[in-house]
Structure formats: structure tokens, C-alpha cells
Design a protein around this motif. Structure first.
Motif, PDB file in Angstrom:
ATOM      1  N   ARG A 184      18.699 -24.107  -2.102  1.00 50.54           N
ATOM      2  CA  ARG A 184      17.509 -24.760  -2.654  1.00 50.54           C
ATOM      3  C   ARG A 184      17.110 -25.932  -1.770  1.00 50.54           C
ATOM      4  O   ARG A 184      17.953 -26.693  -1.329  1.00 50.54           O
ATOM      5  CB  ARG A 184      17.780 -25.262  -4.065  1.00 50.54           C
ATOM      6  N   MET A 185      15.832 -26.024  -1.543  1.00 53.25           N
ATOM      7  CA  MET A 185      15.308 -27.135  -0.765  1.00 53.25           C
ATOM      8  C   MET A 185      15.002 -28.278  -1.727  1.00 53.25           C
ATOM      9  O   MET A 185      14.477 -28.051  -2.807  1.00 53.25           O
ATOM     10  CB  MET A 185      14.026 -26.689  -0.056  1.00 53.25           C
ATOM     11  N   GLU A 186      15.341 -29.456  -1.340  1.00 56.17           N
ATOM     12  CA  GLU A 186      15.067 -30.629  -2.154  1.00 56.17           C
ATOM     13  C   GLU A 186      13.560 -30.713  -2.376  1.00 56.17           C
ATOM     14  O   GLU A 186      12.768 -30.426  -1.489  1.00 56.17           O
ATOM     15  CB  GLU A 186      15.614 -31.852  -1.419  1.00 56.17           C
ATOM     16  N   SER A 187      13.136 -31.088  -3.575  1.00 53.69           N
ATOM     17  CA  SER A 187      11.733 -30.980  -3.970  1.00 53.69           C
ATOM     18  C   SER A 187      10.773 -31.806  -3.113  1.00 53.69           C
ATOM     19  O   SER A 187       9.675 -31.345  -2.797  1.00 53.69           O
ATOM     20  CB  SER A 187      11.559 -31.336  -5.445  1.00 53.69           C
ATOM     21  N   ARG A 189      11.176 -32.669   0.035  1.00 55.22           N
ATOM     22  CA  ARG A 189      11.094 -31.994   1.331  1.00 55.22           C
ATOM     23  C   ARG A 189      10.234 -30.737   1.236  1.00 55.22           C
ATOM     24  O   ARG A 189       9.421 -30.463   2.114  1.00 55.22           O
ATOM     25  CB  ARG A 189      12.496 -31.651   1.824  1.00 55.22           C
ATOM     26  N   ARG A 190      10.386 -29.998   0.144  1.00 57.63           N
ATOM     27  CA  ARG A 190       9.587 -28.798  -0.071  1.00 57.63           C
ATOM     28  C   ARG A 190       8.108 -29.149  -0.175  1.00 57.63           C
ATOM     29  O   ARG A 190       7.255 -28.489   0.411  1.00 57.63           O
ATOM     30  CB  ARG A 190      10.063 -28.066  -1.326  1.00 57.63           C
ATOM     31  N   HIS A 191       7.798 -30.235  -0.894  1.00 60.49           N
ATOM     32  CA  HIS A 191       6.416 -30.670  -1.050  1.00 60.49           C
ATOM     33  C   HIS A 191       5.830 -31.095   0.298  1.00 60.49           C
ATOM     34  O   HIS A 191       4.683 -30.764   0.618  1.00 60.49           O
ATOM     35  CB  HIS A 191       6.337 -31.819  -2.055  1.00 60.49           C
ATOM     36  N   ARG A 192       6.597 -31.803   1.084  1.00 60.41           N
ATOM     37  CA  ARG A 192       6.112 -32.231   2.408  1.00 60.41           C
ATOM     38  C   ARG A 192       5.863 -31.035   3.315  1.00 60.41           C
ATOM     39  O   ARG A 192       4.900 -31.028   4.092  1.00 60.41           O
ATOM     40  CB  ARG A 192       7.102 -33.204   3.043  1.00 60.41           C
ATOM     41  N   GLU A 193       6.721 -30.025   3.251  1.00 61.67           N
ATOM     42  CA  GLU A 193       6.498 -28.796   4.025  1.00 61.67           C
ATOM     43  C   GLU A 193       5.200 -28.127   3.594  1.00 61.67           C
ATOM     44  O   GLU A 193       4.433 -27.658   4.426  1.00 61.67           O
ATOM     45  CB  GLU A 193       7.666 -27.829   3.856  1.00 61.67           C
ATOM     46  N   TRP A 194       4.959 -28.085   2.294  1.00 63.30           N
ATOM     47  CA  TRP A 194       3.727 -27.490   1.766  1.00 63.30           C
ATOM     48  C   TRP A 194       2.515 -28.269   2.277  1.00 63.30           C
ATOM     49  O   TRP A 194       1.538 -27.680   2.731  1.00 63.30           O
ATOM     50  CB  TRP A 194       3.785 -27.495   0.241  1.00 63.30           C
TER      51      TRP A 194
END
Length: 50
Positions: free
Chosen positions: A23-26, A28-33
Motif C-alpha cells: 500500500r502506498m501512503e495516502s 504520496r499517492r495523492h501527490r502522484e495523482w
């Protein structure tokens, strides 16, 4: 107990041993998005007339 009762011992162990996806930390996931986001397309979709 419930898994063994419902699935049987072999299938219960198989279920328990299913590999977990990393699981990607939320944040970090948001920044990737956001990195791949075209804000003009996004705003057009969000604020379009119904």
C-alpha cells in the motif's frame, strides 16, 4: 475458526497466505495523482453545467 469452518483448513490457509499488495501512503499517492493531473481538464469536469 470461521474461515476453517466455512472454507476448510486448506482453503483457509490459502486465503490467509494471499500476498498483500504494498500500500502506498495516502499523501504520496495523492501527490502522484496530482503530478499527472491536467488541471484544466479536471476543472472542466468538476465545474461543468449539468
Amino acid at each position: 475458526e470461521v474461515l476453517i469452518k466455512e472454507l476448510g483448513p486448506v482453503e483457509a490457509i490459502r486465503f490467509i497466505n494471499i500476498p498483500k499488495g504494498k500500500r502506498m501512503e495516502s499523501v504520496r499517492r495523492h501527490r502522484e495523482w496530482q503530478k499527472h493531473l491536467d488541471k484544466e481538464v479536471f476543472y472542466t469536469e468538476i465545474f461543468k453545467e449539468a
